[in-house]
Scaffold this active site. Structure first.
Site, short mmCIF file in Angstrom:
data_model
loop_
_atom_site.label_atom_id
_atom_site.label_comp_id
_atom_site.label_asym_id
_atom_site.label_seq_id
_atom_site.Cartn_x
_atom_site.Cartn_y
_atom_site.Cartn_z
N GLY A 45 10.96 39.41 -19.58
CA GLY A 45 10.96 40.86 -19.50
C GLY A 45 11.93 41.32 -18.44
O GLY A 45 12.24 40.58 -17.50
N GLN A 50 15.46 47.00 -12.35
CA GLN A 50 15.91 45.68 -11.88
C GLN A 50 17.43 45.53 -11.98
O GLN A 50 17.99 44.63 -11.36
CB GLN A 50 15.23 44.57 -12.67
CG GLN A 50 13.73 44.47 -12.39
CD GLN A 50 13.11 43.32 -13.13
OE1 GLN A 50 12.73 43.45 -14.29
NE2 GLN A 50 13.03 42.17 -12.48
N CYS A 92 9.01 36.73 -11.21
CA CYS A 92 9.80 37.92 -11.46
C CYS A 92 11.25 37.60 -11.16
O CYS A 92 11.55 36.94 -10.16
CB CYS A 92 9.31 39.06 -10.55
SG CYS A 92 10.24 40.58 -10.76
N LEU A 93 12.15 38.06 -12.02
CA LEU A 93 13.57 37.79 -11.81
C LEU A 93 14.08 38.44 -10.52
O LEU A 93 15.11 38.04 -10.00
CB LEU A 93 14.39 38.30 -13.01
CG LEU A 93 14.09 37.60 -14.34
CD1 LEU A 93 14.85 38.28 -15.48
CD2 LEU A 93 14.42 36.11 -14.28
N HIS A 134 3.35 44.00 -16.17
CA HIS A 134 4.35 43.67 -15.14
C HIS A 134 5.53 44.64 -15.22
O HIS A 134 5.99 45.17 -14.20
CB HIS A 134 4.78 42.22 -15.34
CG HIS A 134 5.80 41.71 -14.38
ND1 HIS A 134 5.55 40.69 -13.50
CD2 HIS A 134 7.11 42.06 -14.19
CE1 HIS A 134 6.65 40.45 -12.78
NE2 HIS A 134 7.60 41.25 -13.19
N GLU A 135 6.01 44.89 -16.44
CA GLU A 135 7.17 45.78 -16.60
C GLU A 135 6.80 47.23 -16.29
O GLU A 135 7.60 47.97 -15.72
CB GLU A 135 7.78 45.65 -18.00
CG GLU A 135 8.26 44.24 -18.37
CD GLU A 135 9.08 43.54 -17.30
OE1 GLU A 135 9.86 44.22 -16.60
OE2 GLU A 135 8.94 42.31 -17.15
N HIS A 138 7.08 47.76 -12.66
CA HIS A 138 8.47 47.97 -12.22
C HIS A 138 8.86 49.44 -12.34
O HIS A 138 9.55 49.98 -11.48
CB HIS A 138 9.44 47.14 -13.06
CG HIS A 138 9.60 45.72 -12.60
ND1 HIS A 138 10.00 45.38 -11.33
CD2 HIS A 138 9.42 44.53 -13.25
CE1 HIS A 138 10.07 44.06 -11.22
NE2 HIS A 138 9.71 43.52 -12.37
NI NI Z 1 9.59 41.48 -12.71
#
Ligand code: NI
Length: 169
Positions: A45, A50, A92-93, A134-135, A138
């Site tokens: 995701g 991000q 998480c990226l 999670h998204e 963000h």
């Molecule tokens: Ni993330």
């Protein structure tokens, strides 16, 4: 085109995103780039903040590109149902190298628009439910660490600060 992924500490990650207006060429290019960026990073995701864009939009694919039919693009998403509980490991990226067990709902329903502007409704359990939550976080300026217990959260943030001080973040 692959875009750089911002890391914990970047301002765009820590403030709420605003709703997407017109689904114009700029937004379509952003979506294409977010899909490329998510797959290049082997993620499941990616939310627009991000990549430094404060718009309420995310892409998700629990198969991480193995099954193209699992790719979702959700614009101006809302969580309209949430029930049950799960607590699995998340990464998480924007926090590479760190994971934590995050309390989440077991099942959620998200609604929003797809990239053509049609209404979508996504029901998810397990990993998909975690990705959707999670998204959504963000888009509200939150990262998974914010949902961890104090000790685990403080440990991760201390390590990130050390990496930042030594120029390795
Ligand atoms: Ni993330």
């Amino acid at each position: 085109m692959i875009r750089p992924i911002l890391r914990y500490g970047a301002e765009a990650l820590h403030c709420p995103a605003v709703g997407v207006g017109a689904l114009n060429d700029t937004v379509q290019t952003l979506i294409d780039d977010m899909i490329d960026t998510m797959y290049a990073a082997a993620g499941v995701g990616l939310a627009a903040p991000q990549v430094g864009v404060g718009l309420r939009l995310f892409v998700a694919d629990p198969s991480s590109g193995r099954d193209g039919s699992q790719l979702r693009v959700v614009i101006n998403p809302e969580l309209v149902e949430a029930d049950g509980a799960q607590r699995e490991e998340e990464g998480c990226l924007s926090l590479p190298g760190f994971t934590g067990h995050v309390p989440r709902s077991a099942r959620v329903v998200a609604t929003g628009l797809d990239r053509e502007g049609s209404s979508v409704r996504i029901e998810g359990e397990g990993l998909l439910a975690r990705v959707l939550q999670h998204e959504m976080d963000h888009l509200d300026g939150g990262l998974f660490v914010d949902r961890l217990s104090g000790i685990r959260r403080d440990l991760i943030i201390r390590r990130v600060r050390k990496l930042q001080r030594t120029g390795k973040w």
